[in-house]
Design an enzyme around this catalytic site. Sequence first.
Site, mmCIF file in Angstrom:
data_model
loop_
_atom_site.group_PDB
_atom_site.id
_atom_site.type_symbol
_atom_site.label_atom_id
_atom_site.label_comp_id
_atom_site.label_asym_id
_atom_site.label_seq_id
_atom_site.Cartn_x
_atom_site.Cartn_y
_atom_site.Cartn_z
ATOM 1 N N SER A 117 43.409 73.726 -9.458
ATOM 2 C CA SER A 117 44.853 73.826 -9.671
ATOM 3 C C SER A 117 45.358 75.221 -9.338
ATOM 4 O O SER A 117 44.639 76.216 -9.529
ATOM 5 C CB SER A 117 45.182 73.509 -11.134
ATOM 6 N N TYR A 164 44.554 74.847 -19.903
ATOM 7 C CA TYR A 164 44.394 73.990 -18.725
ATOM 8 C C TYR A 164 43.888 74.806 -17.544
ATOM 9 O O TYR A 164 42.926 74.433 -16.866
ATOM 10 C CB TYR A 164 45.721 73.316 -18.378
#
Length: 333
Positions: free
Chosen positions: A129, A154
Amino acid sequence: MKILVTGAAGFIGAALSQALCARGDRVIGLDNLNDYYPVSLKRDRLARVAEAAGEAFRFVECDFSDEAALDRALEGERFTAIVHLGAQAGVRYSLENPRAYARSNLTGHLNILELARERGIGHLVYASSSSVYGGNEKVPFSVDDRVDHPFSLYAATKKADELMSESYAHLYRLPQTGLRFFTVYGPWGRPDMMPWIFTSKILNGEPIPVFNHGKMQRDFTFIDDIVRGIVACLDKAPADDGAAKPGGSVAPHAIYNIGNNRPEELMHVIGIIEEACGRKAQIDMHPMQKGDVPRTFADIDAIARDHGFAPQTTAEEGFPHFVAWFKRYHGIG
């Protein structure tokens, strides 16, 4: 090829599965169908893939963070490559339910690495990501930049996934490609992401929450471009030749940014969505949220050079496509 796709009921996973089957591959799609957002949307995506792909697609419901369940689900199955897209997504939700990220993104990633190692898989492509860049002030973000200061759990789990993959590439010479996705959007997208939230609220006459008082930039990347990039990477595994790969590894492990290479001002994108919806937004300004970053911007030179990746869809084209799909999906005239 026969390919295992995890997260096959997800936004990117479903689109990729359909594209792979359309070109003649067979796909085993694996997903646990969790209720992070409505399972009905996930089932609708799967139904669309199954209708288009026929017998080329087989769905298996399984939580890949459960090692024993994963082994049972794939017992006797043979496949040549894995695209590991399954994960607990969402920056903000990681503040509320951190253990879900440890299970899915850490234990789950390890289980897929072990599966690839045990089966002698020829190539593992996995989702990272753009969140790993944290508050990086240098733009555009390069895969050679340090990513030691994640702004959310995350992001930390995605960086940890890259490190685990590097160790398996080094120890077992397992060819891997990590893809740092930059704000993917388009038809069949996720309800927790900005395009869905803003479109829904604008059409319903509700205020939209705009963070950092609108001073945000995002490298929005259309789903069709993302799928083309994943397929191109899947078809060319990193060589085990001792040469440095994007991201710095000398093992068969490459990391690429996959984005539009064109950050858009959030207020400009809101204007595009307003026009596509045919009505103005009521804007509710907020300060920056914890875990969020003000800007993302992908340097895609490496993936363009190695895999010919060239995004084709501008925000002016992509967001109206999403709004049109959203209206059809919800039966809005």
